[in-house]
Design an enzyme around this catalytic site. Structure first.
Site, PDB file in Angstrom:
ATOM      1  N   CYS A 151       0.864  -1.267  -0.016  1.00 39.96           N
ATOM      2  CA  CYS A 151      -0.029  -0.127   0.266  1.00 39.96           C
ATOM      3  C   CYS A 151       0.735   1.396   0.226  1.00 39.96           C
ATOM      4  O   CYS A 151       1.461   1.408  -0.889  1.00 39.96           O
ATOM      5  CB  CYS A 151      -0.965  -0.247   1.222  1.00 39.96           C
ATOM      6  SG  CYS A 151      -2.000   1.211   1.246  1.00 39.96           S
ATOM      7  N   ASP A 199      -9.839  -4.377  -5.396  1.00 38.31           N
ATOM      8  CA  ASP A 199      -9.040  -3.206  -4.771  1.00 38.31           C
ATOM      9  C   ASP A 199      -9.481  -1.650  -5.047  1.00 38.31           C
ATOM     10  O   ASP A 199      -9.022  -1.477  -6.510  1.00 38.31           O
ATOM     11  CB  ASP A 199      -7.458  -3.557  -5.398  1.00 38.31           C
ATOM     12  CG  ASP A 199      -6.264  -2.679  -4.454  1.00 38.31           C
ATOM     13  OD1 ASP A 199      -6.712  -1.677  -3.751  1.00 38.31           O
ATOM     14  OD2 ASP A 199      -5.368  -3.143  -4.435  1.00 38.31           O
ATOM     15  N   HIS A 231      -8.319  -5.183  -0.945  1.00 30.59           N
ATOM     16  CA  HIS A 231      -7.284  -4.384  -0.773  1.00 30.59           C
ATOM     17  C   HIS A 231      -6.535  -4.727   0.790  1.00 30.59           C
ATOM     18  O   HIS A 231      -7.531  -4.698   1.522  1.00 30.59           O
ATOM     19  CB  HIS A 231      -7.472  -2.999  -0.666  1.00 30.59           C
ATOM     20  CG  HIS A 231      -6.200  -1.896  -0.459  1.00 30.59           C
ATOM     21  ND1 HIS A 231      -5.388  -1.737  -1.535  1.00 30.59           N
ATOM     22  CD2 HIS A 231      -5.988  -1.504   0.818  1.00 30.59           C
ATOM     23  CE1 HIS A 231      -4.589  -0.862  -0.882  1.00 30.59           C
ATOM     24  NE2 HIS A 231      -4.770  -0.647   0.367  1.00 30.59           N
TER      25      HIS A 231
END
Length: 275
Positions: A151, A199, A231
Site C-alpha cells: 500500500c 482493490d 485491498h
C-alpha cells in the site's frame, strides 16, 4: 491550454491510501526480530536462519499500519526464506491503527488527510538516507538488495528500482497506493505485482494500464492476481478463512521466489542439490 497554464497533474494509477485502509484484522504471533535505529529511524531487523541465509537483503516498506504484528511476521517470513530483512518505521511510532475505534472506524475527530500528509512528507525526505544507512551497516561487496512494499510503501519500491543506478536489483509490491504512470515507466529492474481482484486503490482498468506500460517498454515483471480478495489481503486478511490465509501465504511465497530468481539464489539452489 491558455498562456501560462500548467500541465494537468498526472492521474493516479494506484490511488492514495484512504480511510478504508484502517480496516483489517490484527494477527497473533510473536515477532522474532529486534529493533534498532538507522539514520535516526526505528528499524525492524529480522535475521535469516543460518542454514538458509543467502547473504542478501530485503528492504520492507510497510503499509499505514506500520510496525504492527502482522507486518513484522511478514518480515520474519521473508527472513525464513533466507533474507536479512530490514523494515523502516517512517510513521515514527504513529501508525494508523492507533487512531481507530474497533476493527474499522477512525476515532471521532481524527484527520486522516493531515496524518497522511505528515508521514508522507517525512518518508519522502528520509527513505533514501535510511537505505544508505542500511547498506553502510549491513552491506558487503557481494550483497544484493530486494525491496517489498505494501500500500503506502509501493512508491518507495518503485523509486528503489528506478534510475540508472537503482538502490535495489528487484522490487515487489502488494495492493499498492500512490503510483502514477511515470512510476511504471521509470523502473529499470524487475517488478513483482501481487494484486487483489477487488482493490479500491488499484482497480482493474488501472492495473491493466500499468501492465500495458510494462509490456510496451519490455520491462521484466510478474503479475500475481487473486480473485475474491480485497485491498489489504497480503497483510490484514481474516486468517480464519482458509482462502484468505492461502492468498496471503502465496503472496509472500511468490515474492520471495521471484527475489530468489532475480538475485541468482534460485540458480545456485537448483545447481546444488544440497541447498
Amino acid at each position: 491550454m491558455s498562456r501560462g497554464a500548467q500541465p494537468a497533474e498526472p492521474e493516479w494509477l494506484a490511488k492514495p491510501s484512504g480511510a478504508c485502509c484502517m480496516k483489517g484484522h490484527l494477527h497473533e504471533g510473536e515477532p522474532a526480530g529486534t529493533f534498532e535505529h538507522l539514520a535516526d529511524i526505528e528499524t525492524y531487523v529480522s535475521q535469516p536462519p543460518s542454514e538458509t541465509a543467502n547473504g542478501h537483503v530485503v528492504l520492507y516498506f510497510p503499509d499505514v499500519f506500520g510496525f504492527f504484528t502482522n507486518g513484522l511476521l511478514v518480515c520474519d517470513a521473508f527472513a525464513k526464506a533466507g533474507y536479512l530483512v530490514l523494515g523502516i518505521d517512517y510513521f515514527k511510532g504513529d501508525p494508523i491503527y492507533m487512531h481507530r475505534d474497533g476493527p474499522k472506524e477512525p476515532k471521532e475527530g481524527f484527520d486522516f488527510e493531515a496524518w497522511l500528509t505528515k508521514h508522507s512528507d517525512f518518508a519522502s525526505q528520509h527513505v533514501s538516507g535510511w537505505i544508505d544507512a542500511v547498506k553502510q551497516k549491513y552491506g558487503k561487496q557481494e550483497t544484493k538488495y530486494a525491496c517489498v512494499g505494501y500500500c503506502f510503501g509501493a512508491p518507495y519500491v518503485m523509486n528503489s528500482i528506478a534510475s540508472d543506478s537503482p538502490a535495489c536489483e528487484v522490487g515487489a509490491f502488494a495492493h499498492p497506493a500512490f503510483l502514477k504512470e511515470q512510476h511504471f515507466k521509470d523502473i529499470q529492474r524487475p517488478l513483482f505485482l501481487s494484486c487483489a481482484e477487488h482493490d479500491f486503490t488499484f482497480e482493474t482498468d488501472a492495473r491493466n494500464k500499468a501492465l500495458e506500460i510494462l509490456r510496451e517498454a519490455k520491462k521484466p515483471y510478474h503479475l500475481q492476481l487473486f480473485s475474491g480478495v480485497e485491498h489489504g489481503f497480503a497483510l490484514r486478511c481474516d486468517l480464519s478463512k482458509p482462502y484468505e490465509r492461502w492468498a496471503k501465504e502465496q503472496s509472500i511465497r511468490g515474492i520471495a521466489e521471484y527475489f530468489d530468481l532475480q538475485l541468482g539464489v534460485y540458480e545456485k539452489r537448483t545447481q546444488d542439490p544440497n541447498k
